[in-house]
Design a protein around this motif. Structure first.
Motif, PDB file in Angstrom:
ATOM      1  N   TYR A 198      46.800  35.772  42.662  1.00  0.00           N
ATOM      2  CA  TYR A 198      46.829  36.741  41.569  1.00  0.00           C
ATOM      3  C   TYR A 198      45.854  36.375  40.447  1.00  0.00           C
TER       4      TYR A 198
ATOM      5  N   ASN B 118      47.693  47.666  51.229  1.00  0.00           N
ATOM      6  CA  ASN B 118      46.971  46.430  50.936  1.00  0.00           C
ATOM      7  C   ASN B 118      45.878  46.170  51.964  1.00  0.00           C
TER       8      ASN B 118
ATOM      9  N   THR C 209      43.038  48.819  51.575  1.00  0.00           N
ATOM     10  CA  THR C 209      42.206  48.617  50.381  1.00  0.00           C
ATOM     11  C   THR C 209      41.326  47.380  50.523  1.00  0.00           C
TER      12      THR C 209
ATOM     13  N   PHE D  64      49.593  43.280  46.506  1.00  0.00           N
ATOM     14  CA  PHE D  64      48.882  43.770  45.327  1.00  0.00           C
ATOM     15  C   PHE D  64      49.344  45.187  45.039  1.00  0.00           C
ATOM     16  N   THR D  65      49.581  45.457  43.757  1.00  0.00           N
ATOM     17  CA  THR D  65      50.124  46.763  43.386  1.00  0.00           C
ATOM     18  C   THR D  65      49.239  47.527  42.403  1.00  0.00           C
ATOM     19  N   TYR D  66      48.140  46.922  41.958  1.00  0.00           N
ATOM     20  CA  TYR D  66      47.194  47.681  41.135  1.00  0.00           C
ATOM     21  C   TYR D  66      45.791  47.124  41.352  1.00  0.00           C
ATOM     22  N   GLN D  67      44.786  47.937  41.009  1.00  0.00           N
ATOM     23  CA  GLN D  67      43.405  47.672  41.405  1.00  0.00           C
ATOM     24  C   GLN D  67      42.869  46.351  40.888  1.00  0.00           C
ATOM     25  N   GLU D  68      43.240  45.972  39.672  1.00  0.00           N
ATOM     26  CA  GLU D  68      42.690  44.734  39.106  1.00  0.00           C
ATOM     27  C   GLU D  68      43.034  43.507  39.943  1.00  0.00           C
ATOM     28  N   GLN D  69      44.154  43.544  40.636  1.00  0.00           N
ATOM     29  CA  GLN D  69      44.526  42.407  41.481  1.00  0.00           C
ATOM     30  C   GLN D  69      43.573  42.276  42.667  1.00  0.00           C
ATOM     31  N   TYR D  70      43.228  43.397  43.264  1.00  0.00           N
ATOM     32  CA  TYR D  70      42.217  43.368  44.335  1.00  0.00           C
ATOM     33  C   TYR D  70      40.873  42.883  43.788  1.00  0.00           C
TER      34      TYR D  70
END
Length: 335
Positions: free
Chosen positions: A162, A271, A274, A199-205
């Motif tokens: 993360y 996940n 993406t 991952f649940t939102y783009q910034e984590q990717y």
């Protein structure tokens, strides 16, 4: 670094049903697994206590649970919750299990990789890779190492995947270890992978991709595959609607753990989809293999994982409910 070959493209992931020598032996002898993964270990072991490190099956509709720590479930209990943490067996003990399995194999056995799942500090992961590399010549099958950066059940610890800088610390350490092995003429190119949390939102990717691009451009990419995804943390089961008694115990005393099985399948698909799209946007990351994990229990789940870009498909909860035969059940439908 060698490419990880998994054929058929089915394997188990670290779970309560990949803990012991007998469990790993059964998984390895199953003709429908293309690789076998050990339960996640640490160099010095993990203080496992069945009173607080637990798992349970439950019905995702009405939340009715099975008996904790027993691999018994009804057909509608397709979800799991666990607070188990890591294996009580050390890395050396798992290497000894693999040695035993290798020594027992007949000459005509179709070999498949053993993926040794490990966790710990960056420095410990460097030592683990050295240990596994030194052990490789002693066994018949190819070895690989998976670094579990995603367990949600350790109090006070954030999943390193993360955090961009935390992830880079691991990747830098791996490159240092690889350089040392090369200098000593001991580098065997054993594949390394990382297991990521949901991952649940783009910034984590974005943080993961940024870290991978950074290390690739500066020193070279030390990993060959990514396992996505682990259980979804912050999940809770209650004994009844009226009483705030939790179904499971836990190290933190809350009963909160990681959810897996059918409810996590759509998130796992998202996940893998993406990550595959983002990796393919960068030539230096396109070669990374994705092992898709989360809620697969039949041919439909397998096909969905393959459709979103998984190189191979991992199974955990369904082993507990269906046994190792779940791999045969899926493999017979793979064309």
């Amino acid at each position: 670094m060698k490419t990880l070959h998994i054929n058929p493209p089915l394997l188990n992931t670290p779970c309560p049903w990949a803990k012991t020598l007998d469990q790993l032996r059964e998984l390895y002898h199953c003709k429908s697994t293309g690789a076998v993964t050990t339960r996640t270990s640490m160099i010095d072991g993990f203080p496992d206590d069945p009173a607080v490190n637990q798992f349970v099956f439950f019905n995702p509709s009405d939340h009715s649970p099975s008996i904790p720590n027993l691999s018994e479930s009804t057909p509608d209990q397709t979800a799991t919750l666990n607070t188990i943490g890591f294996s009580p067996f050390t890395l050396d003990e798992y290497l000894s299990f693999i040695q035993t399995i290798s020594d027992e194999l007949p000459a005509d056995f179709q070999l498949k990789p053993f993926i040794v799942s490990v966790t710990g500090t960056p420095e410990e992961m460097g030592k683990a890779y050295e240990k596994i590399t030194a052990f490789q010549p002693k066994v018949k099958m190819d070895l690989a190492m998976e670094i579990n950066l995603s367990c949600p059940n350790i109090p006070g610890k954030i999943s390193p995947a993360y955090d961009r800088d935390e992830l880079l610390t691991y990747l830098n350490q791996l490159n240092q270890t690889i350089a040392q092995l090369k200098q000593a003429n001991q580098y065997l190119e054993l594949p390394i992978g990382i297991k990521t949390p949901p991952f649940t939102y783009q910034e984590q990717y974005d943080r993961v991709i940024d870290a991978l691009l950074s290390i690739s451009q500066q020193q070279g990419l030390p990993i060959q595959f990514i396992v996505s995804t682990n259980t979804l943390g912050s999940s809770l089961l209650l004994q009844s609607q009226d009483l705030p008694n939790t179904v499971l115990k836990s190290m933190a005393g809350t009963g909160i753990g990681g959810m897996a099985g059918a409810p996590i399948h759509p998130l796992a698909l998202g996940n893998v989809y993406t990550l595959r799209k983002m990796l393919d946007q960068h030539p230096e990351l396109q070669s990374l293999q994705l092992i898709g994990v989360g809620g697969v229990s039949d041919i439909g789940g397998y096909q969905r994982m393959k459709a979103v870009g998984a190189y191979a498909v991992g199974i955990a909860s369904a082993i507990g409910s269906k046994g190792v035969g779940v791999f045969d059940e899926i493999h017979q439908h793979i064309s």
